[in-house]
Design a protein around this motif. Structure first.
Motif, PDB file in Angstrom:
ATOM      1  N   VAL A 222       0.851  -1.190   0.000  1.00  0.00           N
ATOM      2  CA  VAL A 222       0.000   0.000   0.000  1.00  0.00           C
ATOM      3  C   VAL A 222       0.885   1.237   0.000  1.00  0.00           C
ATOM      4  O   VAL A 222       1.722   1.411   0.885  1.00  0.00           O
ATOM      5  N   VAL A 223       0.688   2.080  -1.014  1.00  0.00           N
ATOM      6  CA  VAL A 223       1.381   3.365  -1.092  1.00  0.00           C
ATOM      7  C   VAL A 223       0.351   4.455  -0.819  1.00  0.00           C
ATOM      8  O   VAL A 223      -0.712   4.493  -1.446  1.00  0.00           O
ATOM      9  N   ARG A 224       0.678   5.334   0.120  1.00  0.00           N
ATOM     10  CA  ARG A 224      -0.261   6.378   0.544  1.00  0.00           C
ATOM     11  C   ARG A 224       0.257   7.747   0.092  1.00  0.00           C
ATOM     12  O   ARG A 224       1.454   8.015   0.154  1.00  0.00           O
ATOM     13  N   VAL A 225      -0.675   8.608  -0.322  1.00  0.00           N
ATOM     14  CA  VAL A 225      -0.351   9.972  -0.744  1.00  0.00           C
ATOM     15  C   VAL A 225      -1.305  10.921  -0.023  1.00  0.00           C
ATOM     16  O   VAL A 225      -2.501  10.637   0.098  1.00  0.00           O
ATOM     17  N   SER A 226      -0.787  12.054   0.484  1.00  0.00           N
ATOM     18  CA  SER A 226      -1.634  13.017   1.179  1.00  0.00           C
ATOM     19  C   SER A 226      -1.192  14.437   0.842  1.00  0.00           C
ATOM     20  O   SER A 226       0.002  14.740   0.852  1.00  0.00           O
ATOM     21  N   GLY A 227      -2.184  15.300   0.539  1.00  0.00           N
ATOM     22  CA  GLY A 227      -1.866  16.696   0.283  1.00  0.00           C
ATOM     23  C   GLY A 227      -2.695  17.294  -0.843  1.00  0.00           C
ATOM     24  O   GLY A 227      -3.601  16.660  -1.400  1.00  0.00           O
ATOM     25  N   GLN A 228      -2.351  18.519  -1.192  1.00  0.00           N
ATOM     26  CA  GLN A 228      -3.137  19.256  -2.170  1.00  0.00           C
ATOM     27  C   GLN A 228      -2.963  18.740  -3.597  1.00  0.00           C
ATOM     28  O   GLN A 228      -3.803  19.024  -4.463  1.00  0.00           O
ATOM     29  N   ARG A 229      -1.902  17.986  -3.857  1.00  0.00           N
ATOM     30  CA  ARG A 229      -1.641  17.516  -5.230  1.00  0.00           C
ATOM     31  C   ARG A 229      -2.127  16.084  -5.457  1.00  0.00           C
ATOM     32  O   ARG A 229      -1.782  15.460  -6.464  1.00  0.00           O
ATOM     33  N   VAL A 230      -2.948  15.564  -4.545  1.00  0.00           N
ATOM     34  CA  VAL A 230      -3.414  14.180  -4.680  1.00  0.00           C
ATOM     35  C   VAL A 230      -4.253  14.000  -5.938  1.00  0.00           C
ATOM     36  O   VAL A 230      -4.088  13.016  -6.684  1.00  0.00           O
ATOM     37  N   ARG A 231      -5.167  14.923  -6.192  1.00  0.00           N
ATOM     38  CA  ARG A 231      -6.021  14.779  -7.381  1.00  0.00           C
ATOM     39  C   ARG A 231      -5.178  14.814  -8.657  1.00  0.00           C
ATOM     40  O   ARG A 231      -5.421  14.041  -9.599  1.00  0.00           O
ATOM     41  N   PHE A 232      -4.186  15.685  -8.677  1.00  0.00           N
ATOM     42  CA  PHE A 232      -3.295  15.744  -9.840  1.00  0.00           C
ATOM     43  C   PHE A 232      -2.535  14.425 -10.000  1.00  0.00           C
ATOM     44  O   PHE A 232      -2.384  13.908 -11.123  1.00  0.00           O
ATOM     45  N   ALA A 233      -2.078  13.870  -8.881  1.00  0.00           N
ATOM     46  CA  ALA A 233      -1.352  12.593  -8.938  1.00  0.00           C
ATOM     47  C   ALA A 233      -2.251  11.481  -9.465  1.00  0.00           C
ATOM     48  O   ALA A 233      -1.821  10.652 -10.289  1.00  0.00           O
ATOM     49  N   LEU A 234      -3.494  11.451  -9.023  1.00  0.00           N
ATOM     50  CA  LEU A 234      -4.423  10.426  -9.504  1.00  0.00           C
ATOM     51  C   LEU A 234      -4.692  10.582 -10.998  1.00  0.00           C
ATOM     52  O   LEU A 234      -4.705   9.596 -11.749  1.00  0.00           O
ATOM     53  N   GLU A 235      -4.907  11.797 -11.433  1.00  0.00           N
ATOM     54  CA  GLU A 235      -5.150  12.022 -12.857  1.00  0.00           C
ATOM     55  C   GLU A 235      -3.943  11.626 -13.694  1.00  0.00           C
ATOM     56  O   GLU A 235      -4.084  11.099 -14.808  1.00  0.00           O
ATOM     57  N   THR A 236      -2.741  11.845 -13.150  1.00  0.00           N
ATOM     58  CA  THR A 236      -1.517  11.504 -13.885  1.00  0.00           C
ATOM     59  C   THR A 236      -1.284  10.001 -13.917  1.00  0.00           C
ATOM     60  O   THR A 236      -0.934   9.442 -14.970  1.00  0.00           O
ATOM     61  N   ILE A 237      -1.503   9.323 -12.788  1.00  0.00           N
ATOM     62  CA  ILE A 237      -1.143   7.900 -12.667  1.00  0.00           C
ATOM     63  C   ILE A 237      -2.241   6.975 -13.182  1.00  0.00           C
ATOM     64  O   ILE A 237      -1.965   5.976 -13.854  1.00  0.00           O
ATOM     65  N   VAL A 238      -3.515   7.288 -12.876  1.00  0.00           N
ATOM     66  CA  VAL A 238      -4.604   6.375 -13.259  1.00  0.00           C
ATOM     67  C   VAL A 238      -5.600   7.012 -14.225  1.00  0.00           C
ATOM     68  O   VAL A 238      -6.600   6.398 -14.592  1.00  0.00           O
ATOM     69  N   GLY A 239      -5.372   8.264 -14.641  1.00  0.00           N
ATOM     70  CA  GLY A 239      -6.191   8.874 -15.683  1.00  0.00           C
ATOM     71  C   GLY A 239      -7.336   9.733 -15.196  1.00  0.00           C
ATOM     72  O   GLY A 239      -7.819  10.592 -15.935  1.00  0.00           O
TER      73      GLY A 239
END
Length: 434
Positions: free
Chosen positions: A21-38
């Motif tokens: 399990v890799v966890r991400v927290s912060g204001q750029r989470v939505r950007f990370a999701l859009e980049t990694i999973v579309g």
């Protein structure tokens, strides 16, 4: 909340595993999701996705979860990637995530620190979470879980509210005593309210010794003459070779400690030097330390071999007589438990008796106060209330000041004030992904 960099960490155990399990927290989470999973998945629903790097190459396939702020562990947007736990997959995903703008690897305890600063957890609950992660036995798990779920924080809140109510009565007496709608023995009522809190504080302090023992482990000391089988019994109970076993008397010269789970009870089992008079300075020091350990133990196992008499070793918690090496023809005397470290005979009975003795030192409900920091804060609040109760009622201002000191101590207990010096040390003890 302040604007923090977005943090990334492996939250599951390191190394090869079926799932990580890799966890991400912060204001750029939505950007990370859009980049990694579309796209950003539906909130709080596990979605099976392909994880890709910015060039479009697939890193892995796995489950993705999104927890929008403020309803998340940290109070920020949080995402979790449940992927295959190979080092290659983890390395690639972490490299891609940390290469994104304004994203970096988390520091130890940083996720939990953000939860604390977002007021998702009070300081006592954070300490409970740390204890839960470190718990090794059933007793430790239950106590830590109660702390993490906010038992101490809720109690502190009730104590604080009652003291504020008492302070309000005092303020009414001080400022509005000449008003027609302010009447009655307000100072006496305020002191009585505070004394009710004092009883609860004293009860919580009374549970501290048991709570600390559960956190740290009950101390059980193996004592007896040389070659009484102490080291052999230690190895048998630990189920591994911890201490050197030798027919030469005086082999063990310093205390050897092993942490064990005996019937769900945390135990620190201590092997000590053989108790005898010796002209050897090093052995004599070992004997002195052995007697000192036994004097402060929760339980002392007084061992004797078939051809020896037990050495008396008084302790605060009591003694338990054990006859060792019964496989060599020895027999237990009345009041003794016979054991063999070689065949295992008598060991289950010995463990049961140890667990029964130690369970009497605990309590039915897990302790509220389990750490020295907590004890100091609760004791400070209790002392302030005691001082307030001793003041003459003609000095309501002084009584109110003492109650204010008590409230301040309770606020330190749950981390509302004056805890910056505590935080760095506490959170540094967490793993990176927590």
């Amino acid at each position: 909340m302040r604007a923090y960099p977005t943090i990334v960490a492996l939250s599951s155990g390191s190394g090869r595993a079926g799932v990580a399990v890799v966890r991400v927290s912060g204001q750029r989470v939505r950007f990370a999701l859009e980049t990694i999973v579309g796209s950003v998945p539906e909130a709080r629903r596990a979605t099976y996705r392909a994880l890709r790097d910015p060039a479009g190459a697939i890193i892995d396939h796995g489950l993705v979860l999104f927890f929008p702020a403020p309803a998340s562990f940290t109070g920020e947007d949080v995402a979790e990637f449940h992927i295959h736990g190979s080092r290659a997959v983890l390395s690639r995903l972490l490299s891609v995530l940390t290469a994104l703008p304004e994203m970096r690897l988390a520091e130890a305890g940083e996720f939990t620190r953000r939860a604390f600063e977002a007021r998702k957890l009070d300081l006592a609950a954070v300490e409970g979470l740390a204890d839960l992660i470190d718990s090794e036995t059933e007793w430790q798990r239950k106590q830590a879980l109660r702390q993490m779920e906010g038992a101490l924080g809720r109690a502190a809140g009730e104590w604080r509210n009652a003291l504020i109510k008492a302070m309000t009565l005092l303020e009414a007496e001080i400022d509005f005593s000449d008003e027609g709608d302010v009447g009655g023995p307000l100072i006496a009522d305020a002191v009585a309210e505070a004394q009710g809190v004092l009883g609860s504080l004293r009860s919580a302090l009374g549970s501290f010794a048991a709570g600390e023992r559960v956190r740290e482990g009950f101390v059980v000391v193996l004592a007896g003459p040389p070659n009484a089988g102490k080291s052999s019994l230690l190895n048998a109970l630990a189920r591994r070779d911890v201490a050197i076993v030798s027919p030469v008397a005086g082999t063990t010269r310093d205390a050897i400690e092993v942490r064990l789970d005996l019937g769900g009870i945390p135990v620190v089992l201590v092997d000590t030097a053989g108790l005898r008079e010796s002209s050897d300075a090093i052995e004599a020091e070992g004997v002195r330390r052995a007697r000192q350990k036994a004097a402060h133990a929760d339980l002392v196992l007084r061992l004797r071999s078939p051809d020896s008499d037990p050495e008396r070793a008084d302790s605060e918690g009591g003694d338990l007589a054990v006859a060792t090496m019964i496989d060599l023809g020895g027999a237990a005397r009345p009041g003794e438990i016979g054991v063999s470290a070689i065949t295992g005979a008598g060991l289950p009975e010995l463990i049961d008796v140890i667990a029964a003795r130690l369970s009497k030192l605990g309590q039915a409900e897990p302790a509220l106060v389990t750490r020295e920091r907590q004890r100091i804060a609760v004791a400070a609040a209790a002392a302030a209330i005691e001082r307030a109760a001793m003041l003459p009622h003609e000095q309501p201002e002084l009584i109110a000041e003492e109650l204010r000191i008590a409230v301040r101590a309770l606020e330190r207990l749950i981390g509302k004030v004056d805890v910056e010096d505590v935080l760095d040390g506490l959170f540094s003890g967490f793993c990176i992904g927590k």
